[in-house]
Scaffold this active site. Structure first.
Site, mmCIF file in Angstrom:
data_model
loop_
_atom_site.group_PDB
_atom_site.id
_atom_site.type_symbol
_atom_site.label_atom_id
_atom_site.label_comp_id
_atom_site.label_asym_id
_atom_site.label_seq_id
_atom_site.Cartn_x
_atom_site.Cartn_y
_atom_site.Cartn_z
ATOM 1 N N HIS A 1 1.081 -0.973 -0.288
ATOM 2 C CA HIS A 1 -0.393 0.315 -0.067
ATOM 3 C C HIS A 1 0.880 1.164 0.324
ATOM 4 C CE1 HIS A 1 -2.982 -2.566 2.708
ATOM 5 N NE2 HIS A 1 -3.901 -2.224 1.525
ATOM 6 N N MET B 1 2.866 -9.299 -0.794
ATOM 7 C CA MET B 1 2.806 -8.703 -0.236
ATOM 8 C C MET B 1 0.232 -8.911 0.155
ATOM 9 S SD MET B 1 5.484 -5.867 1.377
ATOM 10 C CE MET B 1 7.226 -6.328 1.560
ATOM 11 N N SER B 2 0.139 -8.898 1.452
ATOM 12 C CA SER B 2 -1.634 -8.767 1.471
ATOM 13 C C SER B 2 -1.449 -8.960 2.997
ATOM 14 C CB SER B 2 -1.667 -10.029 1.077
ATOM 15 O OG SER B 2 -3.316 -10.328 1.179
HETATM 16 P P1 AMP Z 1 -6.229 -3.610 -0.495
HETATM 17 O O1 AMP Z 1 -6.671 -2.821 0.825
HETATM 18 O O2 AMP Z 1 -6.081 -5.355 -0.141
HETATM 19 O O3 AMP Z 1 -8.221 -3.910 -0.885
HETATM 20 O O4 AMP Z 1 -4.993 -3.204 -1.531
HETATM 21 C C1 AMP Z 1 -5.292 -1.463 -2.216
HETATM 22 C C2 AMP Z 1 -4.366 -1.357 -2.763
HETATM 23 O O5 AMP Z 1 -2.857 -2.104 -2.628
HETATM 24 C C3 AMP Z 1 -5.133 -2.121 -4.546
HETATM 25 O O6 AMP Z 1 -4.453 -1.488 -5.591
HETATM 26 C C4 AMP Z 1 -4.007 -3.309 -4.287
HETATM 27 O O7 AMP Z 1 -3.664 -3.988 -5.506
HETATM 28 C C5 AMP Z 1 -2.803 -2.757 -3.339
HETATM 29 N N1 AMP Z 1 -1.584 -3.859 -3.410
HETATM 30 C C6 AMP Z 1 -2.234 -4.645 -2.061
HETATM 31 N N2 AMP Z 1 -1.016 -5.272 -2.147
HETATM 32 C C7 AMP Z 1 -0.202 -4.774 -3.066
HETATM 33 C C8 AMP Z 1 1.460 -5.413 -2.737
HETATM 34 N N3 AMP Z 1 1.910 -6.651 -2.386
HETATM 35 N N4 AMP Z 1 1.672 -4.848 -4.153
HETATM 36 C C9 AMP Z 1 1.423 -3.568 -5.171
HETATM 37 N N5 AMP Z 1 -0.021 -3.217 -4.488
HETATM 38 C C10 AMP Z 1 -0.346 -3.784 -3.433
#
Ligand code: AMP
Length: 287
Positions: free
Chosen positions: A39, A189-190
């Site tokens: 993020h 990353m997640s």
């Molecule tokens: P989320 O909070 O999971 O909905 O993600 C919010 C934003 O962050 C989305 O555009 C995701 O694609 C991006 N994002 C999540 N994980 C990653 C990562 N490992 N690398 C780059 N962007 C990410």
């Protein structure tokens, strides 16, 4: 300096109006919080490309189906604000963190339903997911009047869905896709990685490993038979405690299989795998 936190749409509206009156360029980074370096890479990109960056933090109920992890999704606002504080050197980050009632007041009846690119893959396994995503993202575009919005390639299909409705509905925003941030050992990353036990975390490496192997097969070994590459990926992903939702080797624009049995470049490989109970996604575009 802590970023300014805004919780109400009306307050955001006034802020955004004053930024636009000053001809300032507004960047938007939509997130569901539980922020990590992935993020933050989007935030850094937005800070580079705009005068003000709005980071939205909202666990969007409409993109979760019953039985998914909406309730247990990590909510770590204090930690998120501390991470953003480090990026807020020029004091131009605004955090927008509305309540569900603020975003979906009583008598909310309008949704954005994207066909085409939203239908295969995630669309097949999570049929109501992109309707929720497209709806909340369009609302955020309208509320922030952002000039540019940043999304991660981690959710590759999501970026294609957003690009589709932006084109179809003439939304005046530029979409920028940013590369996937990975842990040193390759795991994408997640926020959901924190669900993984130590053992599952180790096994989860099979996703990035299988993508790396596929890339080597295609680019170094010159293998162009889709079934051969898919079989190798599936073998690497297979484990008694894993279940594969999909392994897709597809056209990066349409997310549909390419014509014939061969692979043409560029090609996108997308994976969704349940590791124990945690559903993980990863992907790679091979040029
Ligand atoms: P989320 O909070 O999971 O909905 O993600 C919010 C934003 O962050 C989305 O555009 C995701 O694609 C991006 N994002 C999540 N994980 C990653 C990562 N490992 N690398 C780059 N962007 C990410």
């Amino acid at each position: 300096m802590k970023p300014q936190v805004v919780r109400e749409c009306s307050a955001l509206h006034s802020l955004v109006k004053s930024l636009h009156l000053q001809n300032l360029r507004v960047g938007l980074v939509p997130t569901m919080g539980a922020l990590h370096a992935g993020h933050i890479s989007l935030v850094k990109e937005s800070l580079k490309n705009s005068d003000w960056t709005i980071v939205s933090i909202f666990v969007n109920p409409t993109q979760f189906a019953p039985g998914e992890d909406f309730e247990k999704y990590p909510r770590t606002l204090e930690n998120d604000l501390a991470l953003l504080e480090k990026e807020n050197g020029n004091q131009n980050i605004i955090v927008f963190t509305p309540s569900a009632d603020e975003m979906y007041p009583k008598n909310f009846f309008t949704y954005v339903d994207v066909a085409g690119v939203a239908k295969p893959l995630e669309g097949q396994f999570r049929p109501t997911h992109f309707r929720g995503v497209a709806t909340v993202v369009l609302k955020l575009f309208n509320m922030t009047q952002a000039d540019i919005a940043f999304f991660g390639q981690k959710d590759f299909q999501q970026v294609q869905v957003i690009r589709q409705f932006v084109r179809d509905l003439n939304v005046p925003v530029t979409i920028q896709m940013c590369p996937i941030k990975r842990e040193e050992d390759g795991l994408a990353m997640s926020s959901r990685n924190r669900y993984l036990s130590a053992d599952a975390r180790q096994r989860a490496l099979c996703l990035s490993r299988s993508l790396k192997r596929a890339k080597a097969m295609i680019l170094e070994e010159g293998i162009r038979d889709r079934a051969t590459v898919e079989a190798e990926i599936r073998e690497i992903l297979t484990h008694p405690k894993h279940s594969i939702d999909y392994v897709a080797i597809v056209d990066p624009e349409t997310l549909l299989p390419q014509e014939g049995a061969g692979i043409q470049l560029p090609v996108a490989i997308l994976l969704a795998v349940r590791v124990d109970d945690t559903r993980l996604i990863d992907n790679m575009v091979i040029e």
